[in-house]
Design a protein around this motif. Structure first.
Motif, PDB file in Angstrom:
ATOM      1  N   ALA A  98       0.806  -1.223   0.000  1.00  0.00           N
ATOM      2  CA  ALA A  98       0.000   0.000   0.000  1.00  0.00           C
ATOM      3  C   ALA A  98       0.837   1.271   0.000  1.00  0.00           C
TER       4      ALA A  98
ATOM      5  N   ARG B  33      -7.927   1.141  -1.458  1.00  0.00           N
ATOM      6  CA  ARG B  33      -7.016   0.022  -1.719  1.00  0.00           C
ATOM      7  C   ARG B  33      -6.160  -0.289  -0.491  1.00  0.00           C
ATOM      8  N   TRP B  34      -5.724   0.743   0.226  1.00  0.00           N
ATOM      9  CA  TRP B  34      -4.976   0.542   1.477  1.00  0.00           C
ATOM     10  C   TRP B  34      -5.810  -0.255   2.465  1.00  0.00           C
TER      11      TRP B  34
ATOM     12  N   LEU C  80      -6.211  -3.918   1.532  1.00  0.00           N
ATOM     13  CA  LEU C  80      -5.005  -4.699   1.791  1.00  0.00           C
ATOM     14  C   LEU C  80      -4.772  -4.931   3.285  1.00  0.00           C
TER      15      LEU C  80
END
Length: 98
Positions: free
Chosen positions: A25, A74-75, A78
């Motif tokens: 990330a 997206r961080w 993940l």
């Protein structure tokens, strides 16, 4: 400059996977408007506890610009599965530097 400090407790036994997720990330943070760097620290006394420190131009660069971005989503995709509890986040600024 503002530093975001996020205390993140993860599920025990997932430390290696969490660290890899943060590494994956990292580009999302570094590409974010107003971001000037990221550090991840692991607790010695509590090995499943981390502190993510992100340097931002302003609080709003974190709380508005980054949090509404695809990079933030997206961080969280993940790293989020490793969270044992929601991260505790605060913003600080330096009042004494060498």
């Amino acid at each position: 400059m503002i530093t975001e400090i996020a205390q993140i407790d993860i599920h025990p036994g997932q430390e290696e996977e969490f660290e890899e997720a943060v590494a994956q990330a990292l580009p999302f943070f570094l590409a974010a408007d107003g971001c000037h760097g990221v550090d991840l620290h692991r607790s010695v006394e509590n090995p499943s506890r981390y502190r993510l420190m992100v340097r931002w131009d302003t609080v709003e660069h974190h709380t508005v610009t980054f949090r509404s971005s695809a990079g933030f989503a997206r961080w969280r995709a993940l790293a989020g599965p490793h969270f044992a509890a929601p991260p505790q986040v605060e913003h600080v600024y330096s009042v004494l530097a060498p």
